[in-house]
Scaffold this active site. Structure first.
Site, short mmCIF file in Angstrom:
data_model
loop_
_atom_site.label_atom_id
_atom_site.label_comp_id
_atom_site.label_asym_id
_atom_site.label_seq_id
_atom_site.Cartn_x
_atom_site.Cartn_y
_atom_site.Cartn_z
N ASN A 283 0.86 -1.19 0.00
CA ASN A 283 0.00 0.00 0.00
C ASN A 283 0.89 1.24 0.00
O ASN A 283 1.50 1.57 1.01
CB ASN A 283 -0.88 -0.04 1.27
N TRP A 284 0.95 1.92 -1.15
CA TRP A 284 1.84 3.08 -1.26
C TRP A 284 1.22 4.33 -0.64
O TRP A 284 1.87 5.39 -0.60
CB TRP A 284 2.19 3.34 -2.74
N HIS B 224 -9.53 0.52 4.97
CA HIS B 224 -8.26 0.80 5.66
C HIS B 224 -8.56 1.71 6.85
O HIS B 224 -9.41 2.60 6.78
CB HIS B 224 -7.28 1.47 4.69
N GLU C 77 -7.12 4.19 8.05
CA GLU C 77 -7.00 5.63 7.80
C GLU C 77 -8.27 6.18 7.17
O GLU C 77 -8.70 7.29 7.47
CB GLU C 77 -5.76 5.89 6.92
N GLU D 241 -5.36 -5.56 10.50
CA GLU D 241 -4.39 -4.48 10.71
C GLU D 241 -4.70 -3.77 12.03
O GLU D 241 -5.56 -2.88 12.06
CB GLU D 241 -4.49 -3.47 9.57
N GLY E 128 2.08 2.07 10.75
CA GLY E 128 2.97 3.23 10.61
C GLY E 128 3.62 3.65 11.92
O GLY E 128 4.19 4.75 12.00
N SER F 83 3.30 -2.33 10.35
CA SER F 83 4.75 -2.27 10.50
C SER F 83 5.46 -3.57 10.13
O SER F 83 6.42 -3.98 10.80
CB SER F 83 5.12 -1.82 11.93
N GLY G 257 2.67 -1.24 4.34
CA GLY G 257 2.61 0.18 4.02
C GLY G 257 4.00 0.73 3.73
O GLY G 257 4.56 0.54 2.66
N GLY G 258 4.57 1.40 4.74
CA GLY G 258 5.84 2.10 4.58
C GLY G 258 6.93 1.29 3.87
O GLY G 258 7.60 1.79 2.96
C1 PEP Z 1 -0.86 -0.04 5.92
O1 PEP Z 1 -0.84 1.09 5.46
O2 PEP Z 1 -1.78 -0.80 5.62
C2 PEP Z 1 0.22 -0.45 6.82
C3 PEP Z 1 0.15 -1.63 7.37
O3 PEP Z 1 1.23 0.46 7.02
P1 PEP Z 1 2.67 0.14 7.70
O4 PEP Z 1 3.19 -1.13 7.09
O5 PEP Z 1 3.50 1.33 7.35
O6 PEP Z 1 2.42 -0.01 9.16
#
Ligand code: PEP
Length: 251
Positions: A9-10, A96, A98, A168, A174, A213, A234-235
């Site tokens: 996921n960018w 998600h 967010e 998640e 993040g 993460s 994500g990151g």
């Molecule tokens: C995400 O955005 O779905 C995510 C899991 O981010 P991160 O890996 O950065 O925690």
């Protein structure tokens, strides 16, 4: 037998130049025939460009969101499932945290988004997860059950054969804090059991990704858990080296 999936996921990151570089690096680093499914989720304005860039590679492309409305029309700013398919998407992330926290995506709207995705042949990755306060007060499983209840109310058993669920924990997204493999496995097993109450074979075939993460350093032990079928990253998915190492850990 479930095949693992690693989804990158960018988020709202990148520009033409950085995305071109990321695509080139992914093509160079990922195996031509990986033993896992791999997908990336660019910001919507770059989807067509990434689809072109990854043509001929095993990496599929998806979107980070979709409109819950079935038809074209007066929905300013929205993008339909049909448009995503037309642009070359195979997957879409819905729910998600967010979007749930900042853009009002309720459990019911998330389920409608998944329904529209499926109606157009897109595979929805339905995200669920508890906040830190909910984990601390012991309501994690209750929260997950409630989020999935809305999905069960809208999707048929046949629909559910074409979905992916991503667990998640919000406190791990993040933040650099990852659920321990046993914390994640407990929730994944719970999710699979909820689906098993609907349909046993469906539950056995359901892919449940862990997100929060995930990095190359922790992916192996997470993906080794019985009910973890890959990751939503994500990151770390913005770094081709790190992302390809995570994909290798899922093989
Ligand atoms: C995400 O955005 O779905 C995510 C899991 O981010 P991160 O890996 O950065 O925690």
């Amino acid at each position: 037998m479930r095949s693992n999936l690693v989804a990158g996921n960018w988020k709202m990151c990148g520009d033409n130049a950085s995305i071109e570089k990321l695509v080139a690096n992914l093509k160079a680093l990922l195996p031509a025939e990986p033993a896992v499914d791999i997908a990336v989720f660019p910001p919507s304005v770059y989807i067509a460009r990434v689809v072109d860039g990854l043509a001929g590679s095993p990496v599929a492309v998806g979107a980070q969101n979709v409109c819950e409305q079935p038809n074209d029309g007066a929905y300013t700013g929205e993008v339909s499932a049909a448009m995503l398919v037309d642009t070359g998407c195979r997957y879409v992330i819905v729910g998600h945290s967010e979007r749930r926290a900042m853009y009002g995506d309720s459990n019911e709207r998330v389920a409608q988004k998944a329904k529209q995705a499926l109606a157009q042949g897109l595979m929805p990755i339905i995200c669920v997860g508890e906040t830190e306060a909910q984990r601390d007060d012991g309501s994690t499983l209750e929260v997950i059950a409630e989020q999935l209840q809305a999905v069960f109310a809208v999707l048929s058993a046949e629909d559910m054969c074409s979905i992916v669920v991503a667990y998640e924990p919000v406190w791990a997204i993040g933040t650099g804090k990852t659920a321990t493999p046993s914390q994640a496995q407990e929730v994944h097993a719970f999710i699979r059991a909820l689906f098993a109450k609907k349909d046993e074979p469906l539950a056995k075939g359901l892919r449940i990704l862990y997100g929060g993460s995930v990095k190359a350093a922790n992916a192996g032990e997470l993906f080794a858990q019985a009910d973890i079928d890959g990751g939503l990253v994500g990151g770390a998915s913005l770094d081709a080296q790190e992302f390809s190492a995570i994909c290798r850990a899922a093989e």
